[in-house]
Design an enzyme around this catalytic site. Structure first.
Site, PDB file in Angstrom:
ATOM      1  N   ARG A  42       0.841  -1.196   0.000  1.00 39.18           N
ATOM      2  CA  ARG A  42       0.000   0.000   0.000  1.00 39.18           C
ATOM      3  C   ARG A  42       0.878   1.249   0.000  1.00 39.18           C
ATOM      4  NH1 ARG A  42      -4.850  -1.857   4.198  1.00 39.18           N
ATOM      5  NH2 ARG A  42      -5.373  -3.753   3.048  1.00 39.18           N
ATOM      6  N   ARG A  85       1.778   1.546  10.193  1.00 41.89           N
ATOM      7  CA  ARG A  85       1.286   1.899   8.864  1.00 41.89           C
ATOM      8  C   ARG A  85       2.478   1.856   7.904  1.00 41.89           C
ATOM      9  NH1 ARG A  85      -3.495   4.989   7.497  1.00 41.89           N
ATOM     10  NH2 ARG A  85      -3.753   5.597   9.672  1.00 41.89           N
ATOM     11  N   GLU A 123      -7.021  -0.508  14.819  1.00 44.92           N
ATOM     12  CA  GLU A 123      -7.548  -1.589  13.990  1.00 44.92           C
ATOM     13  C   GLU A 123      -6.528  -2.705  13.758  1.00 44.92           C
ATOM     14  OE1 GLU A 123      -8.740  -2.499   9.358  1.00 44.92           O
ATOM     15  OE2 GLU A 123      -8.818  -0.416  10.052  1.00 44.92           O
ATOM     16  N   SER A 157     -10.550  -6.468   9.879  1.00 40.89           N
ATOM     17  CA  SER A 157     -11.860  -6.020   9.425  1.00 40.89           C
ATOM     18  C   SER A 157     -12.489  -7.147   8.629  1.00 40.89           C
ATOM     19  CB  SER A 157     -11.749  -4.759   8.562  1.00 40.89           C
ATOM     20  OG  SER A 157     -11.065  -5.034   7.367  1.00 40.89           O
ATOM     21  N   ARG A 159       0.573  -6.129  11.419  1.00 41.16           N
ATOM     22  CA  ARG A 159       0.289  -5.114  12.442  1.00 41.16           C
ATOM     23  C   ARG A 159      -0.021  -5.730  13.800  1.00 41.16           C
ATOM     24  NH1 ARG A 159      -4.095  -0.307  11.564  1.00 41.16           N
ATOM     25  NH2 ARG A 159      -2.682   0.215   9.835  1.00 41.16           N
TER      26      ARG A 159
END
Length: 422
Positions: free
Chosen positions: A257, A272, A344, A347, A384
């Site tokens: 990403r 991140r 987070e 998800s 993460r």
């Protein structure tokens, strides 16, 4: 891609969904108008083709004297058919263009933006210490688990190395997730991390999220930000068999990403980053089963969080924070002690028929008629998670207790600074 039949029958629901997301409801009216023009163009083209077919029969039956006049009329009709077909083609392209601009219809998610989520559940209590806790990077560096400095030297900002026990910790976590997925009927896959544009677009990642995606212009390929993309493309242009239940896959891959627009946010450590590993669940199902399957995916994620022994909460993500393909999404967020906040970790999204319609993935119902499948996805483990594991399981001497479920694969019960290794 939104279902045109649903749009025609429920335009107000789609407008409301657009408003819930903070997106343009006028696109609904533009698409309805374009759809009406398309249907009109199809009707005109069909009528002209029927007329042309009838004229062809007349030519065969005409006398030599009548034939020249009829042939002249046939040439004129042929030109009109060609023009009508071009108009139909243009009208269909406009409909597709607008369909791709409208996000999936929200189903049960609260309205609002990033901060308008609803907390559904807390599991465990925030970890407290009788000493000043270290953050995950300080722990990772002192334990020889994470090397950001050399990652930056080699790859640039937001790259890192997982070293020694850090690599084993991630592999153990992903392996436990893979085993859990298999126990629940998922087929493990290691999918491609480079995909064609039509696959990336089909999953909904080339709209508002396009800036997040790495693009290899020379090869016209995209690096995936989640193995959801490759798994969604697995059955593109196929009629799949759902008679025995949903098709369930678990994709283990590296993900990439760009993190565009996040400069200055979470720049420390591995919260991140540009590259990480992830095990992603992906399900093809009948639409009527999707809500129940969504809850089952969430339950599996909660089982994995229980395995790494961290406190967390479950939130119902607000419509404005959903990806374009998701109708509803639940996030699980772990407590991060040094940030005094929940962040987070996983998800799970119900994408209804949105992706499968774009990718032409169908199944046959009990009457043998083809229908568009529903797709769902959910994260079962990712890099993460190391942040939550290290921070919540640290001890006063700088060591970190390895969660019980990971110990057989890590090979240690406690991770200690090199100078304190027994």
């Amino acid at each position: 891609m939104i279902d045109l039949k649903f749009l025609r029958e429920n335009p107000d629901a789609v407008r409301e969904s657009q408003r819930y997301r903070g997106e343009d409801p006028e696109l609904v009216d533009a698409l309805l108008a374009a759809d009406e023009q398309r249907r009109g163009a199809i009707q005109v083209a069909d009528e002209l083709r029927s007329e042309q077919k009838a004229l062809g029969k007349r030519i065969g039956q005409a006398s030599p004297e009548e034939r020249p006049a009829i042939l002249k009329g046939a040439d004129e009709l042929k030109a009109r058919v060609r023009a009508a077909e071009e108009l139909q083609k243009s009208a269909e392209a406009k409909v597709t263009e607008l369909q791709y601009k409208i996000s999936n219809v929200v189903a049960g998610a609260p309205p609002g933006g990033e901060d308008d989520y609803v907390v559904l559940e807390h599991v465990g209590t925030p970890t407290e210490f009788d000493f000043e806790p270290k953050d995950h990077l300080e722990l990772g560096e002192s334990l020889g688990l994470i090397d950001v400095k050399r990652g930056t030297k080699v790859g640039g900002a937001r790259f890192y190395y997982l070293t020694g026990d850090g690599a084993f910790l991630q592999l153990a976590m992903l392996m436990v997730a893979a085993q859990k997925a298999r126990e629940h009927g998922f087929s493990l896959m290691i999918p491609p991390v480079l995909v064609r544009p039509e696959i990336m677009a089909g999953t909904g990642f080339l709209g508002s999220h396009a800036e997040e995606v790495y693009y290899l212009e020379r090869d016209d390929l995209y690096l995936v930000g989640t193995s959801e993309v490759a798994l969604a493309g697995y059955h593109k242009d196929e009629i799949i068999d759902l008679s025995a239940g949903p098709l369930k896959y678990a994709g283990w891959s590296s993900c990439f990403r760009r993190e565009a627009g996040s400069y200055g946010k979470d720049t420390r450590g591995i919260v991140r980053v540009h590259q990480f590993d992830k095990l992603e669940m992906f399900v093809y199902a009948k639409p009527e089963d999707a809500e129940d399957i969504h809850q089952r995916l969430l339950a599996l994620e909660k089982e994995m969080l229980a395995a790494i022994e961290v406190p967390y909460r479950v939130i119902d993500t607000a419509a404005g924070d959903l990806g374009s393909s998701a109708a509803r999404k639940f996030d699980t967020e772990a407590w991060i002690p040094t940030q005094q906040a929940y962040r987070e970790l996983t998800s799970t999204s119900n994408c209804t028929t949105f992706q499968a319609r774009r990718l032409s993935t169908r199944y046959r119902d009990e009457n043998g008629k083809t229908q568009v499948a529903a797709t769902l996805n959910g994260t079962l483990a990712t890099t993460r998670w190391l942040v939550a594991i290290l921070e919540n399981h640290q001890q006063a001497d700088g060591s970190v207790i390895v969660p019980q479920a990971l110990r057989p694969l890590v090979g240690k019960d406690i991770l200690r600074p090199a100078s304190k290794e027994a």
